[in-house]
Each structure stands twice: as C-alpha cells, then as structure tokens.
Design an enzyme around this catalytic site. Structure first.
Site, PDB file in Angstrom:
ATOM      1  N   LYS A 110     -38.133 -33.078 -38.309  1.00 40.92           N
ATOM      2  CA  LYS A 110     -37.809 -31.710 -38.740  1.00 40.92           C
ATOM      3  C   LYS A 110     -37.714 -31.642 -40.255  1.00 40.92           C
ATOM      4  O   LYS A 110     -38.158 -30.661 -40.865  1.00 40.92           O
ATOM      5  CB  LYS A 110     -36.537 -31.226 -38.061  1.00 40.92           C
ATOM      6  CG  LYS A 110     -36.846 -30.973 -36.596  1.00 40.92           C
ATOM      7  CD  LYS A 110     -35.737 -30.355 -35.801  1.00 40.92           C
ATOM      8  CE  LYS A 110     -36.262 -30.055 -34.406  1.00 40.92           C
ATOM      9  NZ  LYS A 110     -35.448 -30.585 -33.336  1.00 40.92           N
ATOM     10  N   LYS A 188     -48.130 -32.942 -28.513  1.00 41.72           N
ATOM     11  CA  LYS A 188     -47.064 -32.772 -27.518  1.00 41.72           C
ATOM     12  C   LYS A 188     -46.744 -31.283 -27.347  1.00 41.72           C
ATOM     13  O   LYS A 188     -46.645 -30.554 -28.338  1.00 41.72           O
ATOM     14  CB  LYS A 188     -45.797 -33.501 -28.015  1.00 41.72           C
ATOM     15  CG  LYS A 188     -44.669 -33.436 -27.023  1.00 41.72           C
ATOM     16  CD  LYS A 188     -43.352 -33.945 -27.597  1.00 41.72           C
ATOM     17  CE  LYS A 188     -42.563 -32.815 -28.205  1.00 41.72           C
ATOM     18  NZ  LYS A 188     -41.120 -33.063 -28.340  1.00 41.72           N
ATOM     19  N   LYS A 191     -42.105 -25.875 -27.986  1.00 37.39           N
ATOM     20  CA  LYS A 191     -41.978 -24.487 -28.435  1.00 37.39           C
ATOM     21  C   LYS A 191     -42.105 -24.404 -29.950  1.00 37.39           C
ATOM     22  O   LYS A 191     -42.602 -23.426 -30.479  1.00 37.39           O
ATOM     23  CB  LYS A 191     -40.692 -23.827 -27.931  1.00 37.39           C
ATOM     24  CG  LYS A 191     -39.441 -24.646 -28.111  1.00 37.39           C
ATOM     25  CD  LYS A 191     -38.352 -24.273 -27.092  1.00 37.39           C
ATOM     26  CE  LYS A 191     -37.361 -25.426 -26.981  1.00 37.39           C
ATOM     27  NZ  LYS A 191     -36.669 -25.530 -25.741  1.00 37.39           N
TER      28      LYS A 191
HETATM   29  P1  AMP Z   1     -35.686 -29.243 -24.738  1.00 41.02           P
HETATM   30  O1  AMP Z   1     -36.394 -27.995 -24.404  1.00 41.02           O
HETATM   31  O2  AMP Z   1     -36.000 -29.808 -26.081  1.00 41.02           O
HETATM   32  O3  AMP Z   1     -34.200 -29.135 -24.453  1.00 41.02           O
HETATM   33  O4  AMP Z   1     -36.241 -30.327 -23.719  1.00 41.02           O
HETATM   34  C1  AMP Z   1     -35.821 -30.385 -22.385  1.00 41.02           C
HETATM   35  C2  AMP Z   1     -36.428 -31.572 -21.677  1.00 41.02           C
HETATM   36  O5  AMP Z   1     -37.848 -31.409 -21.587  1.00 41.02           O
HETATM   37  C3  AMP Z   1     -36.191 -32.907 -22.387  1.00 41.02           C
HETATM   38  O6  AMP Z   1     -35.907 -33.902 -21.420  1.00 41.02           O
HETATM   39  C4  AMP Z   1     -37.505 -33.177 -23.071  1.00 41.02           C
HETATM   40  O7  AMP Z   1     -37.756 -34.551 -23.238  1.00 41.02           O
HETATM   41  C5  AMP Z   1     -38.486 -32.578 -22.075  1.00 41.02           C
HETATM   42  N1  AMP Z   1     -39.745 -32.187 -22.741  1.00 41.02           N
HETATM   43  C6  AMP Z   1     -39.913 -31.196 -23.655  1.00 41.02           C
HETATM   44  N2  AMP Z   1     -41.217 -31.122 -24.055  1.00 41.02           N
HETATM   45  C7  AMP Z   1     -41.882 -32.107 -23.363  1.00 41.02           C
HETATM   46  C8  AMP Z   1     -43.255 -32.541 -23.325  1.00 41.02           C
HETATM   47  N3  AMP Z   1     -44.211 -31.952 -24.057  1.00 41.02           N
HETATM   48  N4  AMP Z   1     -43.558 -33.576 -22.507  1.00 41.02           N
HETATM   49  C9  AMP Z   1     -42.616 -34.179 -21.752  1.00 41.02           C
HETATM   50  N5  AMP Z   1     -41.308 -33.809 -21.745  1.00 41.02           N
HETATM   51  C10 AMP Z   1     -40.940 -32.794 -22.527  1.00 41.02           C
END
Ligand code: AMP
Ligand code: TRP
Length: 323
Positions: A110, A188, A191
């Site tokens: 970031k 990857k 959002k």
């Molecule tokens: P977050 O939205 O950052 O709170 O992520 C929630 C969960 O989704 C976490 O366990 C992340 O590791 C997983 N996650 C988010 N983006 C990805 C992605 N592109 N591939 C695999 N896992 C993801």
C-alpha cells in the site's frame, strides 16, 4: 476444532473472496466449531463514511447468509460486538517488536502504491492477531494474501507466552484450492485493483466483465496454453472436473477462440451465482433478522473472548474494576 475467519466490510464481494476463502468457510461449517465475523474495525482503515460502513457490513452479512452460512451452526458476528479484541491488540502491541510490523507485505504494497498510510493500517496485523488469538482459534482459512498475517500471529502468540507464560495456542492457516484467484487483468482479483467479477452482480454487467478478460493474441487456429490463461483459471473454479479436462484438450488442440471459453464462463457464472443472487435479494429484505443473527453470534463470541481476556489480564497484572 475451532475454525475462525474474518472478511472486511470494505467493498463488494467478488469471486476471489468466494473461491479463495468463503467457499472453504462454508464447507468447514459442517465439521467444525466455526467462528466467522465481519471485520468492521479493520474496514475503518479504508472506509471512513459511517453510513457506507453500516451498509457494507449489512451487505457482507447478507452475502454469507445467501451463500449458505447456517447461523445455527456458526458463530457469526461483527468484530465490533466483541470490543475486547481492541484491548488485546494493544496488549499484543506491547510485546511485539516494531520490526515485525515493518516487514508486513500488504502494508508495504500500500505504501508502494502511494496510498495514505494511517497508524491503523500499520497496526492492522495486531488487530488481526487479536481476532485470532482471543477465540483460541486452531485453524484460520484464508486466501494466500493473508498467510503472512497468520505467521505474524503465531509470532505474537509466542512473544506473549514467552513473556507471561502459556496463554495462547498456535493457530494454523488453511488455504483453499484457489489461494490466488486472478482478476480480469490477470493480476490477483482485488477490489483495490478494479479487476473484480462480483458475486451478485447483474448478469449483463458480469457478461461484459467476462468478455473483457485480458487474453493473449494467439490466433484461433493455433494451440493455446491453458496454464497461462485467466479465462481457463476461472473455468477451473466454476466447471466440473470433466468439463475442465475437455477445455484443456481444446485449448491445446487449437481451433478454439477465447470468446468461446468466455461465453461458457458467463453461462457457468449465471448457473452458479444466479440462485445465490436471488437468495441475497431475499436477505437484503430482512434487515431485522440479519441484525438478530449477528447479535446472537456476538454474544456467543464475547463469552469466549471474555474468558480468554480474564486470563490475559491476570497474566500481565492488569487489574480492572469490571466484574
Ligand atoms: P478481504 O476482502 O480482504 O477481507 O478478504 C477476505 C478473504 O478473501 C481473505 O481470506 C482473502 O485472502 C480472500 N481473498 C481476497 N481476494 C482473493 C483472491 N484474489 N484470491 C484468493 N483469495 C482472496
Ligand atoms: N485481514 C483479513 C482480510 O483482509 C480480514 C481479517 C481480519 C481476518 N481479521 C481476521 C481473517 C482474522 C482471518 C482471521 O482478508
């Protein structure tokens, strides 16, 4: 086994969240004592608009319920309904060297992208460690991007135990079969990269997104390498193993255009997520029931957290007037 995971309420959920984490969460609910929560305190590091955060928190709750989370089996709650986690985050900060946080990849990313850097963002792993340790979690199912945070949690548990005696157990991460789901640009899915395919989006919008997935310029007749193709990576998540095998053969044989694979992906998306989208709509119309579910889960989670915090305070000599 105590399984725990959290998802931030900082945006719309996408295929990366589902295949990287949520699908695993939903599978594990049948076999384990699962605690899943909405990390709304963490979300404050990106969402600083009260009504938006309230709305997103409700949407994440409705999403989990629509995807099949059973609140009778799972302790499902909001992070903020257990305020003791913020107290534990502070205590962990006092036994953790600054160097550990300086090494956090997601923080460094970031900074490298020039985003504003608050102390909350820097201290993010402390709060995440508190989330995990306060419920004596044994397994933490997450996507690959969270692995380092879990390793840091293991370190923090050790620092605390070395200082004050054995209070915390060592949590272990668990990755899904799709630890990194690619987005429409091949990076990857995230959002913050604007490359997502959302879980409950309008079918026309999703279709357009799928059609815009970046592919290489191999001509239709030429053989194609499925391992280097984002469309194929997503087909692998949505299609049956037999169908995936057929696509692999077709890619390698040549004579197939990416447009065909994309059209099939759009169909599969609709088959898989169309019914969930409807369920999501039904949950959105029941805000009071969603609130009840979260409150009940919050009360259950808090009982565990309070017991652990009593042990923590007693180990470090923090005396409080609280009962
Ligand atoms: P977050 O939205 O950052 O709170 O992520 C929630 C969960 O989704 C976490 O366990 C992340 O590791 C997983 N996650 C988010 N983006 C990805 C992605 N592109 N591939 C695999 N896992 C993801
Ligand atoms: N940091 C996680 C993410 O962005 C969310 C999270 C917060 C979490 N606390 C947690 C995940 C505890 C697992 C365990 O995905």
């Amino acid at each position: 086994m105590r399984v725990l995971s959290g998802i931030q309420s900082s945006g719309t959920l996408h295929l990366g969240n589902y295949y990287g984490a949520m699908r695993q969460h939903l599978e594990l609910q049948h076999e384990h004592d699962c605690f899943y929560f909405i990390a709304n305190y963490h979300s404050l590091t990106t969402i600083q608009d009260g009504s938006r955060l309230r709305e997103l928190t409700f949407h994440v709750a409705a999403s989990y319920l629509a995807l099949g989370l059973d609140p009778a089996r799972v302790t499902f709650f909001r992070q903020s309904d257990v305020p003791e986690v913020t107290e534990l985050a502070w205590i962990l900060a006092t036994v953790t060297g600054k160097g550990l946080l300086d090494r956090a990849h997601s923080f460094k990313d970031k900074v490298a992208r020039g985003l504003p850097v608050s102390m909350g963002l820097y201290c993010y792993p402390l709060l995440m460690a508190a989330d995990i340790l306060i419920y004596r979690s044994q397994i933490v199912p997450v996507g690959q991007d969270q692995l380092q945070h879990i390793e840091m949690t293991q370190d923090m548990a050790q620092y605390f135990n070395n200082t004050y005696g054995q209070v915390f157990i060592r949590p272990e991460p668990r990755l899904s079969e799709a630890p990194v789901v690619p987005g429409i640009d091949g990076q990857k899915m995230s959002k913050s990269y604007g490359n997502t395919i959302d879980l409950f989006a309008d079918p026309q919008v999703v279709c357009k997104r799928i059609m815009s997935i970046k592919t290489d310029s191999t001509p239709v007749e030429a053989p194609k390498d499925p391992t280097r193709c984002t469309v194929f990576a997503l087909l692998k998540l949505l299609a049956s193993p037999e169908e995936v095998q057929e696509w692999e053969v077709r890619y390698r044989a040549g004579g197939m255009g990416y447009g065909e694979a994309k059209a099939r992906l759009a169909d599969l998306y609709e088959q898989t997520f169309g019914p969930y989208r409807e369920a999501y709509g039904r949950w959105l119309a029941r805000p009071d029931d969603v609130e009840d579910i979260l409150r009940t889960g919050g009360r259950r989670a808090r009982v565990v957290a309070q017991e652990v915090m009593d042990e923590v305070r007693s180990a470090c000599g923090i005396v409080t007037a609280r009962a």
